[in-house]
Design a protein around this motif. Structure first.
Motif, short mmCIF file in Angstrom:
data_model
loop_
_atom_site.label_atom_id
_atom_site.label_comp_id
_atom_site.label_asym_id
_atom_site.label_seq_id
_atom_site.Cartn_x
_atom_site.Cartn_y
_atom_site.Cartn_z
N SER A 5 34.64 -8.79 31.32
CA SER A 5 35.84 -8.74 32.17
C SER A 5 35.69 -9.63 33.40
O SER A 5 36.66 -9.93 34.10
CB SER A 5 36.12 -7.30 32.61
OG SER A 5 34.98 -6.76 33.27
N THR A 6 34.46 -10.06 33.70
CA THR A 6 34.26 -10.94 34.85
C THR A 6 34.57 -12.39 34.51
O THR A 6 34.63 -13.23 35.40
CB THR A 6 32.80 -10.86 35.32
OG1 THR A 6 31.93 -11.32 34.28
CG2 THR A 6 32.43 -9.43 35.69
N GLY A 7 34.74 -12.68 33.22
CA GLY A 7 35.06 -14.04 32.81
C GLY A 7 33.85 -14.89 32.51
O GLY A 7 33.99 -16.07 32.18
N PRO A 11 27.45 -11.98 34.83
CA PRO A 11 28.11 -11.31 35.96
C PRO A 11 27.10 -10.85 37.02
O PRO A 11 26.00 -10.44 36.69
CB PRO A 11 28.82 -10.12 35.31
CG PRO A 11 28.02 -9.84 34.07
CD PRO A 11 27.56 -11.18 33.58
N ASN A 12 27.54 -10.95 38.25
CA ASN A 12 26.73 -10.50 39.38
C ASN A 12 27.58 -9.49 40.14
O ASN A 12 28.47 -9.84 40.91
CB ASN A 12 26.38 -11.70 40.27
CG ASN A 12 25.38 -11.35 41.35
OD1 ASN A 12 24.66 -10.35 41.25
ND2 ASN A 12 25.32 -12.16 42.39
N LEU A 13 27.33 -8.20 39.94
CA LEU A 13 28.23 -7.16 40.42
C LEU A 13 27.56 -6.24 41.41
O LEU A 13 26.33 -6.13 41.47
CB LEU A 13 28.77 -6.34 39.24
CG LEU A 13 29.59 -7.12 38.21
CD1 LEU A 13 30.06 -6.19 37.10
CD2 LEU A 13 30.78 -7.79 38.88
N ILE A 14 28.42 -5.56 42.15
CA ILE A 14 27.95 -4.65 43.19
C ILE A 14 27.96 -3.22 42.68
O ILE A 14 28.78 -2.85 41.83
CB ILE A 14 28.84 -4.79 44.45
CG1 ILE A 14 28.21 -4.08 45.62
CG2 ILE A 14 30.24 -4.26 44.19
CD1 ILE A 14 28.91 -4.37 46.93
N VAL A 15 27.03 -2.44 43.20
CA VAL A 15 27.00 -1.02 42.86
C VAL A 15 28.35 -0.40 43.22
O VAL A 15 28.95 -0.73 44.24
CB VAL A 15 25.85 -0.33 43.61
CG1 VAL A 15 25.91 1.18 43.42
CG2 VAL A 15 24.51 -0.88 43.14
N ARG A 16 28.81 0.51 42.37
CA ARG A 16 30.08 1.23 42.48
C ARG A 16 31.26 0.46 41.92
O ARG A 16 32.38 0.96 41.90
CB ARG A 16 30.38 1.67 43.92
CG ARG A 16 29.46 2.75 44.45
CD ARG A 16 29.96 3.32 45.77
NE ARG A 16 29.99 2.32 46.83
CZ ARG A 16 28.97 2.06 47.63
NH1 ARG A 16 27.84 2.74 47.50
NH2 ARG A 16 29.07 1.16 48.57
N THR A 20 33.83 -4.32 32.04
CA THR A 20 34.31 -4.09 30.67
C THR A 20 33.77 -5.19 29.77
O THR A 20 33.87 -6.38 30.11
CB THR A 20 35.84 -4.08 30.62
OG1 THR A 20 36.34 -3.06 31.48
CG2 THR A 20 36.34 -3.84 29.21
N LEU A 21 33.17 -4.79 28.66
CA LEU A 21 32.66 -5.74 27.66
C LEU A 21 33.43 -5.54 26.37
O LEU A 21 33.65 -4.40 25.94
CB LEU A 21 31.17 -5.53 27.43
CG LEU A 21 30.25 -5.70 28.65
CD1 LEU A 21 28.80 -5.39 28.26
CD2 LEU A 21 30.36 -7.10 29.22
N THR A 22 33.82 -6.63 25.74
CA THR A 22 34.56 -6.57 24.47
C THR A 22 33.81 -7.36 23.41
O THR A 22 33.46 -8.54 23.63
CB THR A 22 35.97 -7.15 24.64
OG1 THR A 22 36.65 -6.44 25.68
CG2 THR A 22 36.76 -7.02 23.35
N CYS A 23 33.58 -6.70 22.28
CA CYS A 23 32.85 -7.34 21.17
C CYS A 23 33.77 -7.44 19.95
O CYS A 23 34.37 -6.43 19.54
CB CYS A 23 31.61 -6.52 20.83
SG CYS A 23 30.61 -7.22 19.49
N THR A 24 33.89 -8.60 19.42
CA THR A 24 34.75 -8.82 18.25
C THR A 24 33.89 -9.39 17.11
O THR A 24 33.19 -10.40 17.28
CB THR A 24 35.89 -9.79 18.58
OG1 THR A 24 36.63 -9.29 19.69
CG2 THR A 24 36.81 -9.95 17.38
N VAL A 25 33.96 -8.70 15.94
CA VAL A 25 33.22 -9.15 14.76
C VAL A 25 34.23 -9.44 13.65
O VAL A 25 35.20 -8.68 13.47
CB VAL A 25 32.21 -8.08 14.30
CG1 VAL A 25 31.42 -8.57 13.11
CG2 VAL A 25 31.26 -7.73 15.47
N ASP A 95 23.97 -13.00 24.71
CA ASP A 95 23.54 -12.06 25.74
C ASP A 95 24.51 -12.07 26.93
O ASP A 95 25.03 -13.13 27.33
CB ASP A 95 22.15 -12.41 26.26
CG ASP A 95 21.07 -12.18 25.21
OD1 ASP A 95 21.34 -11.41 24.27
OD2 ASP A 95 19.98 -12.77 25.36
N VAL A 96 24.74 -10.88 27.49
CA VAL A 96 25.43 -10.75 28.77
C VAL A 96 24.38 -10.30 29.78
O VAL A 96 23.89 -9.16 29.72
CB VAL A 96 26.58 -9.72 28.70
CG1 VAL A 96 27.23 -9.57 30.08
CG2 VAL A 96 27.61 -10.13 27.65
#
Length: 483
Positions: A5-7, A11-16, A20-25, A95-96
């Motif tokens: 979801s970060t594009g 991603p480098n995110l803050i606590v709190r 969202t991760l989406t996997c398509t097979v 990998d994410v």
């Protein structure tokens, strides 16, 4: 394929915050599982699965909140098999790589000491994991002894009971590509109300970072001396209180040349680490020469704070009837004039109350006469020929107090009288009372001192000259009669 979801996949995110991760097979896959650092994650424990629309492909969409231990490498793994090929085939996504920004400032505001009338600037710096997103900066203040913080409204001000107690200015600095956001809080005209704890907060929606609290210790004159009036000959006191974390040296000065006036008596009181130093300057036997502008100075090492200039007015008897003339069997009057209005400056301007009205100095007026037989001063009430008239206060703030004496006697020439103005103290308006006694007022009896003829034995036809000499306040009109 996996999408964040970060594009991006780093991603480098803050606590709190959350991700969202989406996997398509591609079609044909039978299941999708999620891994962190090659360990299979558990649904509803490690993540929450989000329902997706029907698709020919197999899609798994998950969401989880970012915690301090969320950093790691995430990927999805699809498993494919069918009736004709019982051997399972597994496919792993890219990998994410998730890194975590701790919810702590890069720079916290620091404890500091400020001095009354000066200014102080707090600084705070935060990481910016949401570059380009709107954010909000807020500063909070908690006063000494308070149990809850108060928001600093507007540009950084704090109000209490409708009155501004802290004059603050909040500034912030960032660029659209910067990974940092800085903010400052500048407090102008520091006063005792500014002492307390300050902290800064940055918010992105429901996500926030809060600094640690910084303590501002204020060293200042918390109770300055006030404009003061004193009756002449009385005792006046100036009080100057300082507050801080250390004892102050308190001195009083003459504004005109900054010279030190007297020696202040100092006392200290410690209230949970807040030290109050009280300096009292006593002016005894107040004289006209004591009437000028003063100020108080509090000194902590090389730092000092000065109070505003304040004036000491000395109230006194302004004028008397030095000599009252009268005629035997008639009456005369003595007058005693005195200050009746409190003053605020050397110009004699009236000291006003909250309703902008002049404040009168209450006083009891008494009179005395000198009894030559006993060589003592006696109250005018002991001779019923004296009559004390009501005092009147003019627009100039002067009280006029008359005394009448009737049935004058020729042998009373030289009688001495005096007035006493017993000023009443008025602590609420910083007035110190005392009794002021006038100088002697002298009774003068107008009388004929001599009558003489140029010839006491004239014969018919001769001319004689009569000479009459009289003393009085003004030149008399002479009238001669014969019997």
């Amino acid at each position: 394929m996996v999408v964040s979801s970060t594009g991006n996949l780093t991603p480098n995110l803050i606590v709190r915050s959350s991700i969202t991760l989406t996997c398509t097979v591609a079609s044909g896959a039978r299941s999708i599982e999620w891994l962190k650092n090659n360990q299979v994650l558990t649904k509803d424990t490690d993540y929450k699965e989000i329902k997706v629309e029907d698709s020919d492909d197999l899609v798994s969409k998950i969401e989880f909140d970012i915690e301090a231990n969320s950093a790691g490498t995430y990927k999805c793994r699809g498993t494919q098999y069918d009736d004709f090929c019982a051997t399972q085939q597994q496919f792993e996504s890219d990998d994410v790589v998730l890194t975590i920004i701790t919810a702590t400032p890069l720079e916290n505001p620091s404890d500091a000491t400020a001095y009354g009338g000066g200014s102080h600037k707090f600084s705070c710096k935060f990481p910016n994991p949401f570059v380009g997103d709107p954010y909000e900066i807020a500063w909070s203040f908690m006063g000494v002894g308070e149990s809850a913080a108060m928001p600093m409204i507007g540009n950084g001000d704090v109000y209490e009971d409708g009155e501004r107690i802290i004059d603050g200015t909040i500034a912030k600095d960032h660029t659209t590509t910067s990974g940092e956001i800085s903010t400052t809080l500048n407090i102008a005209n520091v006063n005792i109300d500014a002492a307390g704890k300050y902290l800064c907060t940055i918010k992105w929606g429901t996500i926030f970072i809060k600094s640690t609290a910084a303590t501002l210790t204020v060293r200042t004159i918390s109770v300055p001396p006030q404009i003061t009036n004193v009756a002449k000959g009385g005792e006046a006191k100036f009080t100057c209180k300082t507050t801080g974390d250390a004892e102050a040296a308190v001195t009083f000065h003459k504004t005109a040349d900054n010279s030190v006036v007297g020696t202040a008596a100092l006392t200290q009181q410690d209230d949970n680490g807040v030290l109050t130093t009280t300096g009292i300057l006593t002016i005894s036997d107040a004289k006209d020469s004591d009437s000028f502008e003063y100020y108080c100075k509090a000194t902590w090492d090389a730092n000092e704070v000065k109070s505003a200039n304040i004036y000491l007015a000395v109230l006194a008897i302004t004028d008397i009837t030095s000599a009252a003339w009268g005629v035997e069997t008639k009456a005369t009057q003595f007058v005693c004039k005195s200050d009746a209005t409190l003053k605020k400056n050397a110009n004699g301007d009236a000291y006003l109350d909250l309703n902008k009205k002049e404040i009168r100095a209450s006083a009891d007026i008494t009179w005395e006469y000198f009894d030559t037989e006993t060589s003592t001063w006696k109250a005018s009430s002991e001779d019923n020929r004296f009559s004390v008239k009501n005092s009147l206060i003019g627009n100039d703030g002067i009280r006029v107090s008359p005394l009448s004496l009737r049935d004058l006697k020729s042998d009373e020439d030289g009688l001495k009288v005096r007035c006493n103005i017993a000023y009443q103290a008025d602590a609420a308006n910083h007035f110190f009372g005392a009794t002021v006694t006038s100088g002697d007022m002298i009774l003068k009896i107008s009388t004929i001192t001599s009558l003489a003829a140029s010839n006491i034995g004239p014969v018919t036809g001769e001319t004689i000259t009569l000479t009459c000499i009289a003393t009085g306040e003004t030149a008399p009109t002479f009238k001669f009669t014969s019997s």
